[in-house]
Design a protein around this motif. Structure first.
Motif, PDB file in Angstrom:
ATOM      1  N   HIS A 145      22.713   4.990 -26.600  1.00  5.98           N
ATOM      2  CA  HIS A 145      23.452   4.677 -27.820  1.00  5.98           C
ATOM      3  C   HIS A 145      22.974   5.521 -28.999  1.00  5.98           C
ATOM      4  CE1 HIS A 145      25.685   1.269 -26.126  1.00  5.98           C
ATOM      5  NE2 HIS A 145      24.749   1.423 -25.227  1.00  5.98           N
ATOM      6  N   ASP A 146      22.400   6.667 -28.667  1.00  7.26           N
ATOM      7  CA  ASP A 146      21.934   7.575 -29.704  1.00  7.26           C
ATOM      8  C   ASP A 146      22.611   8.931 -29.502  1.00  7.26           C
ATOM      9  OD1 ASP A 146      20.307   8.344 -31.889  1.00  7.26           O
ATOM     10  OD2 ASP A 146      18.954   9.356 -30.510  1.00  7.26           O
ATOM     11  N   GLY A 147      23.908   8.952 -29.643  1.00  3.15           N
ATOM     12  CA  GLY A 147      24.665  10.186 -29.465  1.00  3.15           C
ATOM     13  C   GLY A 147      24.744  10.601 -28.013  1.00  3.15           C
ATOM     14  N   HIS A 148      25.235  11.822 -27.771  1.00  2.00           N
ATOM     15  CA  HIS A 148      25.350  12.279 -26.383  1.00  2.00           C
ATOM     16  C   HIS A 148      23.982  12.726 -25.880  1.00  2.00           C
ATOM     17  CE1 HIS A 148      24.862  16.502 -27.327  1.00  2.00           C
ATOM     18  NE2 HIS A 148      25.689  16.322 -28.358  1.00  2.00           N
ATOM     19  N   SER A 149      23.879  12.897 -24.573  1.00  2.00           N
ATOM     20  CA  SER A 149      22.586  13.267 -24.010  1.00  2.00           C
ATOM     21  C   SER A 149      22.604  14.676 -23.429  1.00  2.00           C
ATOM     22  CB  SER A 149      22.172  12.264 -22.935  1.00  2.00           C
ATOM     23  OG  SER A 149      21.737  11.073 -23.546  1.00  2.00           O
ATOM     24  N   PHE A 150      23.485  15.524 -23.943  1.00  2.00           N
ATOM     25  CA  PHE A 150      23.449  16.911 -23.505  1.00  2.00           C
ATOM     26  C   PHE A 150      22.393  17.650 -24.313  1.00  2.00           C
ATOM     27  CE2 PHE A 150      27.683  15.638 -22.080  1.00  2.00           C
ATOM     28  CZ  PHE A 150      27.594  16.038 -20.756  1.00  2.00           C
ATOM     29  N   ARG A 151      21.177  17.167 -24.197  1.00  2.00           N
ATOM     30  CA  ARG A 151      20.048  17.819 -24.847  1.00  2.00           C
ATOM     31  C   ARG A 151      19.074  18.203 -23.760  1.00  2.00           C
ATOM     32  NH1 ARG A 151      19.165  13.918 -30.058  1.00  2.00           N
ATOM     33  NH2 ARG A 151      21.378  13.437 -30.378  1.00  2.00           N
ATOM     34  N   PHE A 152      18.859  19.490 -23.638  1.00  2.00           N
ATOM     35  CA  PHE A 152      18.230  20.008 -22.430  1.00  2.00           C
ATOM     36  C   PHE A 152      16.784  20.442 -22.606  1.00  2.00           C
ATOM     37  CE2 PHE A 152      22.780  20.883 -22.346  1.00  2.00           C
ATOM     38  CZ  PHE A 152      23.138  20.290 -21.161  1.00  2.00           C
ATOM     39  N   TRP A 153      16.273  20.415 -23.788  1.00  2.00           N
ATOM     40  CA  TRP A 153      15.005  21.110 -24.003  1.00  2.00           C
ATOM     41  C   TRP A 153      13.831  20.209 -24.362  1.00  2.00           C
ATOM     42  CZ3 TRP A 153      14.559  25.412 -21.733  1.00  2.00           C
ATOM     43  CH2 TRP A 153      13.505  26.284 -22.031  1.00  2.00           C
ATOM     44  N   SER A 166      16.616  25.218  -7.687  1.00  2.00           N
ATOM     45  CA  SER A 166      17.928  24.853  -8.234  1.00  2.00           C
ATOM     46  C   SER A 166      18.533  23.695  -7.445  1.00  2.00           C
ATOM     47  CB  SER A 166      18.863  26.059  -8.246  1.00  2.00           C
ATOM     48  OG  SER A 166      19.260  26.407  -6.938  1.00  2.00           O
ATOM     49  N   LEU A 167      18.350  23.728  -6.132  1.00  2.00           N
ATOM     50  CA  LEU A 167      18.861  22.618  -5.317  1.00  2.00           C
ATOM     51  C   LEU A 167      18.130  21.325  -5.669  1.00  2.00           C
ATOM     52  CD1 LEU A 167      20.626  21.451  -3.066  1.00  2.00           C
ATOM     53  CD2 LEU A 167      18.871  22.134  -1.431  1.00  2.00           C
ATOM     54  N   ASN A 168      16.844  21.439  -5.923  1.00  2.00           N
ATOM     55  CA  ASN A 168      16.034  20.255  -6.238  1.00  2.00           C
ATOM     56  C   ASN A 168      16.515  19.553  -7.515  1.00  2.00           C
ATOM     57  OD1 ASN A 168      13.855  18.450  -5.808  1.00  2.00           O
ATOM     58  ND2 ASN A 168      12.661  19.525  -7.353  1.00  2.00           N
ATOM     59  N   LEU A 169      17.088  20.328  -8.437  1.00  2.00           N
ATOM     60  CA  LEU A 169      17.603  19.720  -9.664  1.00  2.00           C
ATOM     61  C   LEU A 169      18.643  18.660  -9.340  1.00  2.00           C
ATOM     62  CD1 LEU A 169      18.103  22.714 -12.120  1.00  2.00           C
ATOM     63  CD2 LEU A 169      16.346  20.955 -12.192  1.00  2.00           C
ATOM     64  N   ILE A 170      19.585  18.994  -8.457  1.00  2.00           N
ATOM     65  CA  ILE A 170      20.620  18.009  -8.149  1.00  2.00           C
ATOM     66  C   ILE A 170      20.206  17.077  -7.018  1.00  2.00           C
ATOM     67  CG2 ILE A 170      22.651  19.140  -9.073  1.00  2.00           C
ATOM     68  CD1 ILE A 170      23.146  20.383  -6.362  1.00  2.00           C
ATOM     69  N   MET A 171      19.469  17.610  -6.050  1.00  2.00           N
ATOM     70  CA  MET A 171      19.115  16.784  -4.893  1.00  2.00           C
ATOM     71  C   MET A 171      17.918  15.884  -5.204  1.00  2.00           C
ATOM     72  SD  MET A 171      18.328  18.143  -1.074  1.00  2.00           S
ATOM     73  CE  MET A 171      16.815  17.625  -0.315  1.00  2.00           C
ATOM     74  N   GLY A 172      16.860  16.475  -5.740  1.00  2.00           N
ATOM     75  CA  GLY A 172      15.645  15.706  -5.995  1.00  2.00           C
ATOM     76  C   GLY A 172      15.775  14.832  -7.223  1.00  2.00           C
ATOM     77  N   TYR A 173      16.272  15.400  -8.296  1.00  2.00           N
ATOM     78  CA  TYR A 173      16.327  14.643  -9.546  1.00  2.00           C
ATOM     79  C   TYR A 173      17.654  13.916  -9.732  1.00  2.00           C
ATOM     80  CZ  TYR A 173      11.921  16.712 -10.831  1.00  2.00           C
ATOM     81  OH  TYR A 173      10.594  17.062 -10.837  1.00  2.00           O
ATOM     82  N   VAL A 195      14.219  18.669 -16.624  1.00  3.00           N
ATOM     83  CA  VAL A 195      14.117  17.336 -16.029  1.00  3.00           C
ATOM     84  C   VAL A 195      13.429  16.351 -16.963  1.00  3.00           C
ATOM     85  CG1 VAL A 195      14.111  18.254 -13.698  1.00  3.00           C
ATOM     86  CG2 VAL A 195      11.947  17.729 -14.790  1.00  3.00           C
ATOM     87  N   ASN A 196      12.675  16.854 -17.931  1.00  6.93           N
ATOM     88  CA  ASN A 196      12.016  15.938 -18.857  1.00  6.93           C
ATOM     89  C   ASN A 196      12.795  15.710 -20.143  1.00  6.93           C
ATOM     90  OD1 ASN A 196       9.680  15.313 -17.315  1.00  6.93           O
ATOM     91  ND2 ASN A 196       8.956  17.384 -17.710  1.00  6.93           N
ATOM     92  N   GLN A 226      18.102  11.473 -13.754  1.00  9.30           N
ATOM     93  CA  GLN A 226      17.225  10.661 -12.897  1.00  9.30           C
ATOM     94  C   GLN A 226      17.637   9.195 -12.906  1.00  9.30           C
ATOM     95  OE1 GLN A 226      12.880  11.752 -13.215  1.00  9.30           O
ATOM     96  NE2 GLN A 226      13.702  13.130 -14.743  1.00  9.30           N
ATOM     97  N   GLY A 227      18.110   8.737 -14.048  1.00  7.83           N
ATOM     98  CA  GLY A 227      18.596   7.366 -14.129  1.00  7.83           C
ATOM     99  C   GLY A 227      19.767   7.156 -13.183  1.00  7.83           C
ATOM    100  N   ALA A 228      20.659   8.139 -13.153  1.00  6.12           N
ATOM    101  CA  ALA A 228      21.837   8.026 -12.287  1.00  6.12           C
ATOM    102  C   ALA A 228      21.437   8.067 -10.812  1.00  6.12           C
ATOM    103  CB  ALA A 228      22.834   9.131 -12.594  1.00  6.12           C
TER     104      ALA A 228
END
Lengths: 252, 315
Positions: A108-116, B48-55, B181-182, B190-192
């Motif tokens: 609930h804090d905006g979108h989560s397209f934050r990658f870094w 790269s596979l681990n991003l979708i498969m592992g996480y 991932v962090n 990871q939640g999904a």
């Protein structure tokens, strides 16, 4: 006049030949705890799933704060402020308690397209999470993975996650299910703290809890509403006694 | 994330990789240079596979398709005298990303075994597309006329230069994965994986996030493909065959699914074992198979998890 936050109009849901929700009308007033009771198979969980959008209704309308939400997706309803818990505890097992709640804050804090930026060190997420964990009394279990929490603690965690989304209404599906007396009492106390501040639709089998908490009670049998009223009125209602409270009520 | 043992294993691995060119030169065994380069490229693919498969918990059985798209982009460009890597490589990444958007949008409507089958089917489609491209070698594949040119910056026709380029590409990919991932995005992913219904109930439309992860993974694999074409100086449809996708899954599992550097360890171990065992016997898979089964049964967190299991339980 108290405003009703949730309005349900002639809601219906059938599974094959079984009618789970039968032309149900329901109105939950702002700031109240409205309990729904009924025997097993009365369609209580089905109703919550319809309200939260996990189940599609056959017909009927759901209004949330005057807005028709009948066709909105589950995430959209959650974003409007409708938060639910599950009868079978549903948390993120691998995450710590704090991570569980922080993720709910994040939703609930905006979108989560934050990658870094590392999310775990964002005070914006962890601080509110810590606060709601404290509300439910889990402040000493912050860094414990959810899978290592006790059943009761996990239920508290779920409530905490729901609260972290700053909901306008909570849908609680049997929060005391599977709990011992001590744990139940603790949960009642947590919910009592919310009473008057938070609008709650509560489904519960534990009658002591229901009568201690609810402002209003609706009795559901086979998907149909057979009575609605204050706890006092429900206790006195003949039809409810015979249909549900039964022997237990006769003894007293 | 990560504990001391894991970190020291990873540091050790990278130090080892860093000095391989020196060792290969001193002992006059250029073969090891070649092997290590291949290991690192497939490490990027496995990462790269681990991003979708592992996480993300999304088991894609068609990940080699994106490596193929990347490799073919470089090969086809070179065939048409477009040799600048500054154009080829970004193009390879963009094209594999586009394929991932389409394939992801289709396959992410399903879950579990259906997801596996659809990703497999789509990748096989790409394989047969490669076979049918007669202009670009069809079944036999196509020699890369010239490696990608990065004039005047570096010259990757020099094998050592190519080696270190790949080395830093791998380091960068690992760093990128760590950030990803962090991040908030990674937490959603990871939640999904952990509990998708719960994610929806707290207000996350998971599809968009999963598709984005799928595309990022596809682009990273496409990049690995561009490297692979330059490494082998050759492209062919076999790069996209479903067994290649299977190899990537095994690398991820072997190294440690859902751990950051696991796939690197997995890819290294996989290729090393393949190399050693095939030197012993022609039927090396007879030994490799049981080893894999043992690894999966007894090292749940993969090799990387196995060596650091005790620490994890304590903290």
């Amino acid at each position: 006049m108290v405003r009703s936050l949730l309005e349900v109009c002639s809601l219906r849901k059938t599974f094959g030949g079984v009618v789970a929700t039968d032309n149900l009308n329901l109105s939950v007033e702002q700031g109240t705890i409205h309990a729904i009771i009924g025997p097993n198979g009365a369609g209580k969980t089905t109703l919550i799933s319809q309200l939260s959008g996990l189940l599609e209704s056959d017909s009927g309308k759901i209004y949330f704060d005057g807005m028709d939400i009948s066709n909105l997706s589950t995430p959209d309803r959650a974003r409007l402020g409708l938060a639910r818990t599950f009868q079978i505890t549903s948390v993120f097992q691998e995450f710590t308690a704090l991570e569980n709640v922080a993720l709910a804050v994040q939703a609930h804090d905006g979108h989560s397209f934050r990658f870094w930026r590392p999310a775990r060190s964002e005070i914006q997420l962890t601080q509110p999470a810590q606060k709601t964990l404290k509300t439910v009394g889990l402040d000493d279990r912050v860094d414990t993975p959810a899978r290592l929490l006790s059943h009761g603690e996990r239920r508290q965690l779920e409530i905490s996650m729901a609260l972290a989304t700053k909901p306008r209404m909570l849908l609680l599906d049997e929060p005391m299910a599977g709990m011992g007396a001590e744990e139940s009492r603790r949960m009642v106390n947590i919910l009592l703290k919310l009473k008057g501040k938070q609008t709650i639709l509560l489904i519960e089998h534990d009658m002591d809890a229901v009568f201690a908490l609810a402002d209003k009670i609706t009795v559901l049998v086979y998907g149909r509403e057979i009575a609605t009223g204050s706890p006092k009125e429900i206790r006195a209602d003949e039809e409810v006694r015979s249909a549900y409270l039964g022997d237990e009520a006769d003894v007293t | 994330m990560g504990n001391k043992t894991q970190i020291s294993i990873v540091v050790f691995v990278f130090l080892g990789l860093a000095i391989i060119p020196l060792v290969a030169q001193m002992t006059d065994t250029p073969f090891y240079l070649d092997l290590a380069r291949r290991m690192m490229i497939l490490s990027i693919g496995a990462l790269s596979l681990n991003l979708i498969m592992g996480y993300g918990g999304l088991i894609s059985f068609g990940h080699a398709a994106y490596i193929g798209v990347g490799a073919y982009t470089v090969g086809i460009c070179a065939e048409h005298d477009l040799v600048s890597g500054f154009i080829q490589w970004p193009l390879a990444i963009i094209l594999s990303g586009l394929f991932a958007v389409v394939f992801g949008a289709i396959s992410l409507r399903t879950r579990g075994v259906y997801f596996i089958m659809i990703t497999l089917a789509l990748a096989q489609m790409m394989y047969f597309l490669g076979v049918s491209l007669d202009r670009y070698g069809g079944d036999d594949g196509l020699p890369l006329i010239e490696r990608s040119s990065f004039e005047p910056l570096i010259d990757i026709t020099n094998n050592i230069v190519l080696y270190y380029l790949i080395f830093f590409a791998l380091l960068f990919s690992l760093f990128l994965s760590k950030r990803l991932v962090n991040s908030r995005f990674g937490m959603v992913l990871q939640g999904a994986r952990s509990n998708e219904t719960r994610m929806k109930a707290i207000g996350f439309p998971t599809f968009g996030y999963q598709l984005t992860a799928f595309v990022i993974a596809g682009m990273m694999a496409g990049f690995a493909g561009a490297l692979l074409a330059n490494h082998t100086d050759f492209i062919n449809p076999d790069m996209m065959h479903w067994t290649r996708s299977g190899d990537l899954i095994i690398m991820v599992l072997l190294g440690g699914m859902g751990s950051l550097a696991g796939p690197v360890v997995g890819a290294l171990a996989f290729l090393l074992l393949e190399e050693l065992l095939s030197g012993v016997t022609e039927y090396w898979q007879l030994i490799f198979g049981p080893f894999l089964i043992l690894a999966v049964l007894f090292a749940r967190g993969g090799l990387l998890g196995f060596f650091s299991a005790k620490e994890r339980e304590n903290g």
